[in-house]
Design a protein around this motif. Structure first.
Motif, mmCIF file in Angstrom:
data_model
loop_
_atom_site.group_PDB
_atom_site.id
_atom_site.type_symbol
_atom_site.label_atom_id
_atom_site.label_comp_id
_atom_site.label_asym_id
_atom_site.label_seq_id
_atom_site.Cartn_x
_atom_site.Cartn_y
_atom_site.Cartn_z
ATOM 1 N N LEU A 4 -10.200 -15.547 -5.283
ATOM 2 C CA LEU A 4 -9.081 -15.209 -6.479
ATOM 3 C C LEU A 4 -8.599 -14.042 -7.052
ATOM 4 C CD1 LEU A 4 -5.980 -16.360 -6.548
ATOM 5 C CD2 LEU A 4 -6.961 -17.684 -7.999
ATOM 6 N N ARG A 5 -10.270 -14.126 -8.208
ATOM 7 C CA ARG A 5 -9.764 -13.255 -8.750
ATOM 8 C C ARG A 5 -9.930 -11.679 -8.710
ATOM 9 N NH1 ARG A 5 -13.293 -10.099 -12.636
ATOM 10 N NH2 ARG A 5 -15.601 -11.305 -11.582
ATOM 11 N N GLU A 6 -10.771 -11.423 -8.133
ATOM 12 C CA GLU A 6 -10.705 -9.940 -7.555
ATOM 13 C C GLU A 6 -9.182 -9.578 -6.742
ATOM 14 O OE1 GLU A 6 -12.452 -7.201 -6.740
ATOM 15 O OE2 GLU A 6 -13.638 -8.872 -8.830
ATOM 16 N N SER A 7 -8.556 -10.443 -5.608
ATOM 17 C CA SER A 7 -7.399 -10.361 -4.840
ATOM 18 C C SER A 7 -6.107 -10.181 -6.283
ATOM 19 C CB SER A 7 -7.310 -11.566 -4.183
ATOM 20 O OG SER A 7 -7.909 -11.517 -2.924
ATOM 21 N N ILE A 8 -6.233 -10.816 -7.251
ATOM 22 C CA ILE A 8 -5.504 -10.292 -7.963
ATOM 23 C C ILE A 8 -5.576 -9.083 -8.909
ATOM 24 C CG2 ILE A 8 -4.738 -11.294 -10.221
ATOM 25 C CD1 ILE A 8 -4.480 -13.667 -9.360
ATOM 26 N N LYS A 9 -7.198 -8.715 -9.029
ATOM 27 C CA LYS A 9 -7.305 -7.584 -9.779
ATOM 28 C C LYS A 9 -6.547 -5.891 -8.467
ATOM 29 C CE LYS A 9 -11.134 -4.717 -10.894
ATOM 30 N NZ LYS A 9 -12.026 -4.521 -11.161
ATOM 31 N N THR A 10 -6.790 -6.614 -7.523
ATOM 32 C CA THR A 10 -6.722 -5.038 -6.738
ATOM 33 C C THR A 10 -4.958 -4.953 -6.789
ATOM 34 O OG1 THR A 10 -8.423 -5.760 -5.575
ATOM 35 C CG2 THR A 10 -6.376 -4.653 -4.566
ATOM 36 N N ALA A 11 -4.557 -6.312 -6.910
ATOM 37 C CA ALA A 11 -2.768 -6.255 -6.796
ATOM 38 C C ALA A 11 -2.013 -5.973 -8.223
ATOM 39 C CB ALA A 11 -2.544 -8.055 -6.589
ATOM 40 N N ARG A 21 -1.444 -3.672 -1.940
ATOM 41 C CA ARG A 21 -1.709 -4.332 -3.758
ATOM 42 C C ARG A 21 -0.233 -5.180 -3.139
ATOM 43 N NH1 ARG A 21 0.406 0.206 -6.614
ATOM 44 N NH2 ARG A 21 2.326 -0.448 -6.032
ATOM 45 N N ARG A 22 0.176 -5.643 -1.669
ATOM 46 C CA ARG A 22 0.953 -6.249 -1.408
ATOM 47 C C ARG A 22 0.693 -7.597 -0.557
ATOM 48 N NH1 ARG A 22 5.839 -9.605 -2.663
ATOM 49 N NH2 ARG A 22 5.798 -10.273 0.246
ATOM 50 N N THR A 23 -1.175 -6.776 0.209
ATOM 51 C CA THR A 23 -1.737 -7.037 1.359
ATOM 52 C C THR A 23 -2.408 -8.385 -0.163
ATOM 53 O OG1 THR A 23 -1.814 -5.488 2.336
ATOM 54 C CG2 THR A 23 -3.139 -7.519 2.554
ATOM 55 N N ALA A 24 -2.590 -7.538 -1.421
ATOM 56 C CA ALA A 24 -3.976 -8.461 -2.058
ATOM 57 C C ALA A 24 -2.989 -9.394 -2.795
ATOM 58 C CB ALA A 24 -4.255 -7.560 -3.252
ATOM 59 N N ALA A 25 -2.088 -9.293 -2.870
ATOM 60 C CA ALA A 25 -1.003 -10.507 -3.146
ATOM 61 C C ALA A 25 -0.919 -11.345 -1.793
ATOM 62 C CB ALA A 25 0.230 -9.870 -3.759
ATOM 63 N N SER A 53 5.517 -16.229 0.782
ATOM 64 C CA SER A 53 6.432 -14.811 0.323
ATOM 65 C C SER A 53 6.542 -14.470 -0.813
ATOM 66 C CB SER A 53 7.432 -14.447 1.309
ATOM 67 O OG SER A 53 8.265 -13.174 1.247
ATOM 68 N N THR A 54 7.467 -16.234 -1.335
ATOM 69 C CA THR A 54 7.775 -16.207 -2.681
ATOM 70 C C THR A 54 6.668 -16.157 -3.872
ATOM 71 O OG1 THR A 54 9.831 -17.744 -1.882
ATOM 72 C CG2 THR A 54 9.133 -17.636 -3.959
ATOM 73 N N TYR A 55 5.562 -16.983 -3.063
ATOM 74 C CA TYR A 55 4.402 -16.918 -4.002
ATOM 75 C C TYR A 55 3.335 -15.746 -4.274
ATOM 76 C CZ TYR A 55 3.950 -22.411 -3.220
ATOM 77 O OH TYR A 55 4.028 -23.082 -3.358
ATOM 78 N N THR A 56 3.739 -14.925 -2.972
ATOM 79 C CA THR A 56 2.617 -13.663 -3.320
ATOM 80 C C THR A 56 3.956 -12.963 -4.802
ATOM 81 O OG1 THR A 56 2.325 -13.589 -1.622
ATOM 82 C CG2 THR A 56 2.740 -11.436 -1.811
ATOM 83 N N ASP A 57 5.944 -12.730 -4.425
ATOM 84 C CA ASP A 57 6.633 -11.872 -5.138
ATOM 85 C C ASP A 57 6.453 -12.185 -6.986
ATOM 86 O OD1 ASP A 57 7.584 -11.234 -2.686
ATOM 87 O OD2 ASP A 57 9.717 -12.434 -2.614
ATOM 88 N N GLN A 58 5.806 -13.768 -6.928
ATOM 89 C CA GLN A 58 5.713 -14.079 -8.265
ATOM 90 C C GLN A 58 4.620 -13.575 -8.710
ATOM 91 O OE1 GLN A 58 6.201 -18.619 -7.178
ATOM 92 N NE2 GLN A 58 7.936 -18.582 -7.970
ATOM 93 N N ILE A 59 3.810 -13.153 -7.812
ATOM 94 C CA ILE A 59 2.325 -12.745 -8.510
ATOM 95 C C ILE A 59 2.351 -11.875 -8.863
ATOM 96 C CG2 ILE A 59 -0.189 -13.002 -7.085
ATOM 97 C CD1 ILE A 59 -0.532 -15.036 -5.611
ATOM 98 N N GLN A 60 3.762 -10.423 -7.578
ATOM 99 C CA GLN A 60 3.483 -9.283 -8.260
ATOM 100 C C GLN A 60 3.948 -9.528 -8.962
ATOM 101 O OE1 GLN A 60 4.228 -8.433 -3.517
ATOM 102 N NE2 GLN A 60 2.897 -6.610 -4.362
ATOM 103 N N GLU A 61 4.889 -10.068 -9.167
ATOM 104 C CA GLU A 61 6.043 -9.734 -10.677
ATOM 105 C C GLU A 61 5.507 -10.583 -12.073
ATOM 106 O OE1 GLU A 61 9.411 -9.150 -12.543
ATOM 107 O OE2 GLU A 61 8.898 -8.849 -10.307
#
Length: 66
Positions: A4-11, A21-25, A53-61
């Motif tokens: 999870l930490r690595e995915s968020i870092k990449t995102a 970045r979207r794939t990582a999110a 998709s909503t969760y992914t958008d929220q992570i990116q935001e």
């Protein structure tokens, strides 16, 4: 948790393309869903997947520098 930490870092890393970045999110959101599903509370995976998709958008935001 490391995944999870690595995915968020990449995102949030501007050195990567928007697609990476979207794939990582998405990976981060799926990890959160998996953690939630493995917990004691009842989780409806069909509902969670419709929210992906909503969760992914929220992570990116959340990763945007303000």
């Amino acid at each position: 948790m490391e995944e999870l930490r690595e995915s968020i870092k990449t995102a949030g890393d501007a050195d990567y393309s928007d697609e990476v970045r979207r794939t990582a999110a998405v990976a981060a959101a799926l990890t959160v869903i998996a953690y939630k599903a493995s917990g004691a509370d009842s989780t409806n995976l069909s509902v969670e997947m419709t929210r992906l998709s909503t969760y992914t958008d929220q992570i990116q935001e959340a990763l945007k520098v303000k």
